[in-house]
Design an enzyme around this catalytic site. Structure first.
Site, short mmCIF file in Angstrom:
data_model
loop_
_atom_site.label_atom_id
_atom_site.label_comp_id
_atom_site.label_asym_id
_atom_site.label_seq_id
_atom_site.Cartn_x
_atom_site.Cartn_y
_atom_site.Cartn_z
N LEU A 106 35.32 -18.93 110.41
CA LEU A 106 35.63 -19.82 109.02
C LEU A 106 35.75 -21.45 109.38
O LEU A 106 36.53 -21.77 110.26
CB LEU A 106 36.92 -19.38 108.50
CG LEU A 106 36.98 -18.02 108.11
CD1 LEU A 106 37.28 -16.92 109.40
CD2 LEU A 106 38.23 -17.91 106.92
N ILE A 164 42.83 -14.95 113.99
CA ILE A 164 42.79 -15.87 115.31
C ILE A 164 42.73 -17.48 114.97
O ILE A 164 41.80 -17.96 114.31
CB ILE A 164 41.61 -15.73 116.26
CG1 ILE A 164 41.52 -14.23 116.51
CG2 ILE A 164 41.42 -16.71 117.44
CD1 ILE A 164 40.17 -13.96 117.35
N GLY A 194 40.72 -23.80 109.66
CA GLY A 194 39.68 -23.44 110.31
C GLY A 194 39.96 -22.42 111.46
O GLY A 194 40.88 -22.55 112.03
N SER A 195 39.22 -21.35 111.51
CA SER A 195 39.86 -20.05 112.21
C SER A 195 38.42 -19.11 112.35
O SER A 195 37.40 -19.24 112.20
CB SER A 195 40.81 -19.46 111.49
OG SER A 195 40.49 -19.20 110.20
N ARG A 196 39.08 -17.74 112.91
CA ARG A 196 38.03 -16.59 112.86
C ARG A 196 38.70 -15.45 112.54
O ARG A 196 40.19 -15.45 113.02
CB ARG A 196 37.68 -16.79 114.49
CG ARG A 196 36.98 -15.42 114.74
CD ARG A 196 36.26 -15.77 116.10
NE ARG A 196 36.30 -14.44 116.89
CZ ARG A 196 35.99 -14.34 118.32
NH1 ARG A 196 35.91 -15.54 118.97
NH2 ARG A 196 36.16 -13.30 118.82
#
Length: 225
Positions: A106, A164, A194-196
């Site tokens: 993301l 994450i 901002g991530s996953r």
């Protein structure tokens, strides 16, 4: 996506998690613009810009999951960066047999609401403090700050979902607790900024998506059960 759908996405109301950021940005913006000094007016402009960014980042659009109980849905908006056979996180106690993991990255431009991939009960939550490496890297699954959830389906199989943190993400929010029963597509968390999100499929279930594909959380089908 049609032009009307694009406007609806951008203009979606923000999630309640945005409230402190919107209040702070608005206060700085109004205070700075109300003074005659150039420096404070610049600060006020920065506050207004920050408020606008938060309105965009925290937007929480309505999603309509497909009406089929045999589907695994995307847990986040973004781009698939990895589809691989890996061992599930030990803390989720999903066994040692490798299963398919779909990783979605993301960016700050994506909707950051996390959604349940299927209907079931949250039977395990494990939080791990860690580093803040680039979330698109494979090693982020083991080294970054993360929050792991195990979702037990009505038939007893398990799906793992891992939030994450990334380079600039510094806060993982989880809205659910162990024992909560969830529906497919229901909101369960959010990551700033901002991530996953990783989804671990049950053994024997193969993904229907490929690397580079764009995901829509709560709507895109990852696999069939």
């Amino acid at each position: 996506m049609s032009l009307i759908q694009s406007f609806k996405l951008v203009l979606s109301p923000p999630h309640r998690a945005a409230t402190p950021f919107l209040l702070a940005g608005s206060f700085v913006g109004l205070l700075g613009r109300a003074t005659p000094w150039r420096a404070t007016r610049l600060l006020g402009n920065a506050g207004i810009a920050f408020t606008a960014f938060c309105l965009y980042f925290f937007r929480d659009p309505k999603r309509t999951p497909p009406p089929r109980p045999d589907l695994v849905l995307a847990s986040a908006d973004g781009r698939v960066t990895s589809v691989a056979l890996v061992t599930p996180p030990p803390a989720l106690e999903m066994g040692h047999t490798p299963v398919w993991r779909v990783s979605t990255f993301l960016s700050v431009l994506n909707v950051h609401i996390n959604r349940m991939p299927a209907a079931g009960e949250v039977t395990k939550i494990a939080y791990h403090a860690g580093k803040f490496l680039n979330a698109s890297l494979d090693k982020a699954s083991e080294h970054n700050e993360r929050n792991e959830l195990r979702l037990t389906l009505p038939d007893g199989r398990n799906i793992g979902v891992v939030q994450i943190a990334g380079l600039i993400a510094r806060r993982i929010l989880c809205f659910v607790e162990e024992g909560d029963r969830m529906e497919a597509g229901e909101r369960f968390g959010l990551i700033r900024f901002g991530s996953r999100t990783d989804v671990y499929l049950p053994p024997g279930v193969e993904p229907l998506v490929v690397e580079g594909q764009t995901m829509v959380g709560g709507e895109t089908v990852l696999a069939t059960l």
